[in-house]
Design a protein around this motif. Structure first.
Motif, short mmCIF file in Angstrom:
data_model
loop_
_atom_site.label_atom_id
_atom_site.label_comp_id
_atom_site.label_asym_id
_atom_site.label_seq_id
_atom_site.Cartn_x
_atom_site.Cartn_y
_atom_site.Cartn_z
N UNK A 110 -12.70 1.74 6.97
CA UNK A 110 -13.87 1.25 6.25
C UNK A 110 -13.56 0.69 4.87
N UNK A 111 -12.62 1.32 4.16
CA UNK A 111 -12.38 0.90 2.78
C UNK A 111 -11.55 -0.38 2.72
N UNK A 112 -11.67 -1.08 1.63
CA UNK A 112 -10.91 -2.30 1.40
C UNK A 112 -9.46 -1.93 1.07
N UNK A 113 -8.51 -2.64 1.70
CA UNK A 113 -7.10 -2.42 1.44
C UNK A 113 -6.39 -3.76 1.35
N UNK A 114 -5.25 -3.77 0.69
CA UNK A 114 -4.36 -4.92 0.76
C UNK A 114 -3.78 -4.90 2.17
N UNK B 257 0.16 7.70 -6.18
CA UNK B 257 -0.71 8.42 -5.24
C UNK B 257 -1.40 7.46 -4.28
N UNK B 258 -0.76 6.32 -4.03
CA UNK B 258 -1.27 5.31 -3.11
C UNK B 258 -0.78 5.61 -1.69
N UNK B 259 -1.70 5.60 -0.75
CA UNK B 259 -1.38 5.85 0.65
C UNK B 259 -1.33 4.52 1.38
N UNK B 260 -0.28 4.37 2.18
CA UNK B 260 -0.09 3.16 2.97
C UNK B 260 -0.18 3.52 4.44
N UNK B 261 -0.73 2.62 5.23
CA UNK B 261 -0.85 2.80 6.67
C UNK B 261 0.01 1.75 7.36
N UNK B 262 0.74 2.18 8.38
CA UNK B 262 1.54 1.24 9.15
C UNK B 262 1.00 1.13 10.57
N UNK B 263 0.78 -0.10 11.02
CA UNK B 263 0.26 -0.38 12.36
C UNK B 263 1.35 -0.90 13.30
N UNK B 264 2.62 -0.80 12.93
CA UNK B 264 3.68 -1.34 13.79
C UNK B 264 3.74 -0.56 15.10
N UNK C 72 -6.10 5.37 -0.13
CA UNK C 72 -5.60 4.43 0.88
C UNK C 72 -5.78 3.02 0.34
N UNK C 73 -4.65 2.31 0.13
CA UNK C 73 -4.77 0.99 -0.48
C UNK C 73 -3.97 -0.12 0.18
N UNK C 74 -3.20 0.20 1.23
CA UNK C 74 -2.36 -0.83 1.84
C UNK C 74 -2.23 -0.57 3.34
N UNK C 75 -2.35 -1.64 4.13
CA UNK C 75 -2.08 -1.59 5.57
C UNK C 75 -1.01 -2.62 5.86
N UNK C 76 0.08 -2.16 6.51
CA UNK C 76 1.15 -3.09 6.86
C UNK C 76 1.20 -3.28 8.37
N UNK C 77 1.82 -4.38 8.77
CA UNK C 77 1.84 -4.81 10.18
C UNK C 77 0.40 -4.96 10.68
#
Length: 137
Positions: free
Chosen positions: A118-122, A19-26, A102-107
């Motif tokens: 606001x929250x801390x993410x990898x 149930x981990x949400x990842x965000x992509x900034x590419x 929300x636990x991960x942001x890529x790119x």
């Protein structure tokens, strides 16, 4: 779990890996969504389309592809071409789990400066992601 595009022409069933949400900034995700895409990893091979006459798969890189509904344009998934990894648009699910996190942001090195979470993410850079999915580069 069941999901669909905005217009309902493309529907699917899927099992979530977690149930981990990842965000992509590419740049592709930002251009495609006018923001970021929020995704959830799926169990390998579990994404099955019930209605797929309007599903289009776009070859977006040497190792990845994106699926979307060609009627309404809803972005539905990103996966490796060998389908060993797949994630789905978190908001395409009909009923989202209540404990999504929300636990991960890529790119992260592609993220514009005018927004942040606001929250801390990898955080993973473009080079980190490329090494993960295409180790030959």
């Amino acid at each position: 779990m069941k999901g669909q595009c905005v217009c309902g022409a493309t529907t699917f069933s899927v099992m979530l890996k977690n149930h981990d949400v990842h965000v992509c900034h590419c740049s592709i995700c930002r251009r495609q969504t006018s923001g970021v895409i929020m995704t959830i990893d799926t169990e390998q091979g579990s994404l099955v389309f019930d209605q797929q006459a309007h599903l289009t798969v776009y070859n977006s890189s040497e190792w990845g592809e994106r699926g979307f509904c060609n009627v309404c344009g809803t972005n539905l998934f990103w996966r490796t071409k060998d389908q060993s990894y797949c994630n789905i648009n978190a908001f395409a699910l009909n009923d989202s789990p209540e404990d999504l996190k929300l636990n991960l942001e890529i790119y992260i090195d592609n993220k514009p400066q005018f927004y942040s979470f606001d929250n801390e993410t990898k955080k993973m850079t473009e080079a980190d992601v490329i090494a993960l999915f295409n180790p030959t580069e």
